[in-house]
Scaffold this active site. Structure first.
Site, PDB file in Angstrom:
ATOM      1  N   ARG A  46     -37.635  70.705  15.011  1.00 55.24           N
ATOM      2  CA  ARG A  46     -38.717  70.901  15.568  1.00 55.24           C
ATOM      3  C   ARG A  46     -38.952  70.789  17.028  1.00 55.24           C
ATOM      4  O   ARG A  46     -39.803  71.387  17.486  1.00 55.24           O
ATOM      5  CB  ARG A  46     -39.524  69.460  14.921  1.00 55.24           C
ATOM      6  N   LYS A 143     -27.125  64.384   1.120  1.00 54.17           N
ATOM      7  CA  LYS A 143     -27.585  63.000   0.622  1.00 54.17           C
ATOM      8  C   LYS A 143     -28.424  62.556   1.548  1.00 54.17           C
ATOM      9  O   LYS A 143     -28.407  62.648   2.612  1.00 54.17           O
ATOM     10  CB  LYS A 143     -26.505  62.466  -0.165  1.00 54.17           C
ATOM     11  N   HIS A 173     -19.525  64.092   0.812  1.00 55.57           N
ATOM     12  CA  HIS A 173     -18.483  64.573   1.702  1.00 55.57           C
ATOM     13  C   HIS A 173     -17.028  63.778   1.377  1.00 55.57           C
ATOM     14  O   HIS A 173     -15.948  64.180   1.623  1.00 55.57           O
ATOM     15  CB  HIS A 173     -18.737  64.100   3.198  1.00 55.57           C
ATOM     16  N   LYS A 177     -12.529  65.107   1.466  1.00 57.93           N
ATOM     17  CA  LYS A 177     -11.419  64.039   2.018  1.00 57.93           C
ATOM     18  C   LYS A 177     -10.004  64.767   1.248  1.00 57.93           C
ATOM     19  O   LYS A 177      -9.984  64.763  -0.010  1.00 57.93           O
ATOM     20  CB  LYS A 177     -11.572  62.848   1.657  1.00 57.93           C
ATOM     21  N   GLU A 211     -16.044  48.852   4.400  1.00 56.61           N
ATOM     22  CA  GLU A 211     -16.149  49.080   5.877  1.00 56.61           C
ATOM     23  C   GLU A 211     -16.266  47.933   6.790  1.00 56.61           C
ATOM     24  O   GLU A 211     -16.701  46.963   6.296  1.00 56.61           O
ATOM     25  CB  GLU A 211     -17.524  50.161   5.798  1.00 56.61           C
ATOM     26  N   ASP A 230     -26.488  54.188  -1.695  1.00 56.55           N
ATOM     27  CA  ASP A 230     -25.707  54.726  -0.619  1.00 56.55           C
ATOM     28  C   ASP A 230     -24.514  55.283  -1.018  1.00 56.55           C
ATOM     29  O   ASP A 230     -23.849  56.058  -0.698  1.00 56.55           O
ATOM     30  CB  ASP A 230     -25.814  53.853   0.585  1.00 56.55           C
ATOM     31  N   HIS A 235     -20.535  58.528  -3.612  1.00 56.87           N
ATOM     32  CA  HIS A 235     -19.238  58.548  -3.507  1.00 56.87           C
ATOM     33  C   HIS A 235     -18.182  57.742  -4.596  1.00 56.87           C
ATOM     34  O   HIS A 235     -17.320  58.650  -4.763  1.00 56.87           O
ATOM     35  CB  HIS A 235     -18.873  57.899  -2.067  1.00 56.87           C
ATOM     36  N   LYS A 325     -20.208  46.753   3.619  1.00 55.75           N
ATOM     37  CA  LYS A 325     -20.400  46.796   5.011  1.00 55.75           C
ATOM     38  C   LYS A 325     -19.721  45.434   5.671  1.00 55.75           C
ATOM     39  O   LYS A 325     -19.917  44.303   4.973  1.00 55.75           O
ATOM     40  CB  LYS A 325     -21.475  47.052   5.575  1.00 55.75           C
TER      41      LYS A 325
HETATM   42  C1  BG6 Z   1     -22.157  57.728   4.066  1.00 53.38           C
HETATM   43  C2  BG6 Z   1     -22.960  56.553   3.837  1.00 53.38           C
HETATM   44  O1  BG6 Z   1     -22.445  58.781   3.030  1.00 53.38           O
HETATM   45  O2  BG6 Z   1     -20.832  57.562   3.847  1.00 53.38           O
HETATM   46  C3  BG6 Z   1     -22.512  55.510   4.935  1.00 53.38           C
HETATM   47  O3  BG6 Z   1     -24.296  56.898   4.084  1.00 53.38           O
HETATM   48  C4  BG6 Z   1     -21.071  55.447   4.950  1.00 53.38           C
HETATM   49  O4  BG6 Z   1     -23.138  54.206   4.882  1.00 53.38           O
HETATM   50  C5  BG6 Z   1     -20.418  56.664   5.054  1.00 53.38           C
HETATM   51  O5  BG6 Z   1     -20.690  54.462   5.955  1.00 53.38           O
HETATM   52  C6  BG6 Z   1     -18.795  56.370   4.691  1.00 53.38           C
HETATM   53  O6  BG6 Z   1     -18.236  57.764   4.914  1.00 53.38           O
HETATM   54  P1  BG6 Z   1     -16.650  57.735   5.776  1.00 53.38           P
HETATM   55  O7  BG6 Z   1     -16.578  59.096   5.470  1.00 53.38           O
HETATM   56  O8  BG6 Z   1     -16.906  57.258   6.964  1.00 53.38           O
HETATM   57  O9  BG6 Z   1     -15.613  57.038   4.849  1.00 53.38           O
END
Ligand code: BG6
Length: 477
Positions: A46, A143, A173, A177, A211, A230, A235, A325
């Site tokens: 935008r 996502k 994603h 990996k 994480e 999330d 994932h 987290k």
């Molecule tokens: C994202 C989540 O899809 O993946 C995040 O929204 C998360 O919360 C992240 O931290 C983790 O991805 P990666 O590649 O850092 O392991």
């Protein structure tokens, strides 16, 4: 090998994901010689901005997110010359004619929606009504793909009005990996594992994505999602599917996705006693509720669960999943824990001699197989469990070839027209259909997450989830 030339239109080009992942990944592919010299990246968002201002933004993103070794002035300059910008109004008509005039019809056209899902539908509709998208166009969406089954269905319907399923690339994603793809190679390119890959020989599977980061900065999104939406619905579910699926007949998009879908459909409903939700307390960093700016939040920043799969292969082999987290360590891995030998002819010391296969996603990507051998030395027949360790960084040679970021692989797959590592619409819907009743149960019962300390492995109750079955999580230390 360069891919065919392309015009990639990046909607949300000024956003966080574009800066952190998408633009740096395109640049790295450029450095690797994979992005053709006449390929173009057209930023769209935008904000009013000209090409020069956009290139400055791209240059800053590269400075921040690309390693120094890959950043030389001339290469960056050449890459920036292939980037341009068009201000676009997703809901109105501004910018669409300019976009139409600017994309070429005789090259691969990819439209990347790195934007809020609420505008997926309107953007797709505009691309169609302005005649910008054509049969050969590809659409990439990020996502979150919905927040439940109903919203995911609506998104699928909205996209289907303008694009065919074969043109839609839903990114998860984790599928890009390197180690995740290696899981498939290990399973299906070796004769060693497949005969053992079932409930007869595998005691359980545990999947951890831990994480150290918190949710600060993205609290308003995260507080409506929680770890279940999330991370688990997408994932961790993908990791579970690739581990549990039947061998596809070919490494081909729909054959693979059919098999993943069958796994999701075979997942048992999860009973409340098999789920532990957690929320991090204040510690070295602010608490979850502070990060989320919601003092009454009942959203989970950690979840652990035990999942059953009702099919012949897995009937009595539980899958334990956990993700959170602000945990003690950044570590993601899949552990295939084999059973003990049926009868031991050796005197056993304390501890297990059972084999395990660990697929490490991060850090230090690799695969290790633990085997039991005789401890060297004259001390008699003492057994010891040692890893046959294959770290990819070591195996790839002393130059330490950098393992490409997931996005590099996935974006190039879009250009190549290969949907294998992308989620199909029915897969996403099936995952929500399994997730919805679990989340619905929490809401109904007013479920509150357990508090856990920052830098820990999550709430005590999560350890109990395995202890009560006579099993234990791998240490995160
Ligand atoms: C994202 C989540 O899809 O993946 C995040 O929204 C998360 O919360 C992240 O931290 C983790 O991805 P990666 O590649 O850092 O392991």
């Amino acid at each position: 090998i360069p891919v065919d030339t392309f015009d990639l239109v990046l909607f949300g080009a000024t956003g966080d994901l574009a800066r952190r992942k998408i633009l740096p990944s395109l640049y790295r592919r450029f450095v690797a010689g994979q992005m053709p010299e006449d390929a173009r990246v057209i930023g769209a968002a935008r904000s009013e901005m000209d090409d020069a201002a956009f290139r400055k933004l791209v240059a800053e993103a590269l400075e921040e997110f690309v390693s120094k070794a890959k950043r030389d002035k001339d290469t960056i300059k050449a890459f920036l010359a292939q980037c341009s910008y068009i201000p676009i109004d997703a809901m109105g008509d501004g910018g669409w004619k300019e976009l139409k005039a600017s994309v070429r019809d005789d090259v691969v056209k990819a439209f990347y929606f790195s934007v809020a899902p609420s505008i997926f539908g309107p953007l797709a509709e505009k691309l169609r009504s302005f005649g910008i998208a054509c049969e050969n166009s590809r659409l990439v969406v990020e996502k979150p793909f919905g927040v439940d089954l109903e919203t995911a269905r609506k998104l699928n319907t909205d996209l289907a009005a303008s694009f065919d399923e074969t043109q839609i690339y839903r990114i998860d994603h984790f599928l890009g990996k390197e180690t995740v793809q290696n899981l498939m190679a290990v399973r299906f390119a070796n004769v060693l594992f497949e005969p053992l890959w079932n409930e007869r020989y595998i005691d359980h599977v545990q999947i951890t994505v831990a994480e150290t980061v918190g949710v600060g900065g993205r609290g308003s999104y995260y507080d409506k999602s929680g770890a279940m939406r999330d991370m688990v619905q997408n994932h961790l579910m993908q990791l579970l599917c690739l581990t549990a699926m039947e061998p596809p007949s070919q490494f081909e998009p729909d054959r693979l996705r059919d098999e993943k879908l069958k796994v999701i459909r075979a997942l048992d409903p999860v009973s409340p006693k098999d789920v532990v939700r957690g929320q991090y307390k204040a510690g070295e960093n602010p608490s979850y509720v502070k990060d989320a700016e919601n003092p009454d939040s009942r959203t989970e920043s950690f979840i652990a669960m035990k999942i059953g799969i009702s099919n012949w292969r897995w009937k009595h082999t539980p899958f334990y999943l956990r993700t959170g987290k602000r945990m003690t360590k950044r570590m993601s891995e899949i552990v295939i824990q084999f059973k003990e030998t049926p009868h031991s002819i050796f005197e056993r010391d304390e501890g297990s001699t059972a084999n395990s296969l660990t697929i490490r996603l991060q850090p230090d990507e690799g695969i290790d197989l633990s085997v039991t051998i005789k401890e060297p030395g004259p001390g008699g027949m003492r057994l010891v469990n040692v890893p046959l360790d294959m770290s990819f960084a070591d195996a790839l040679g002393p130059d330490g070839q950098e393992i490409p970021d997931a996005y590099e692989r996935l974006i190039m797959d879009v250009i190549r027209g290969n949907q294998t590592l992308f989620m199909r619409g029915d897969e996403v819907e099936a995952a929500w259909a399994w997730t919805d009743p679990i989340i619905g149960g929490w809401v109904e019962r007013g479920d509150k997450p357990q508090a856990y300390a920052q830098g820990s492995s999550g709430p005590e109750e999560a350890l109990m989830l395995m202890h009560r079955d006579g099993r234990r999580w791998r240490d995160l230390e």
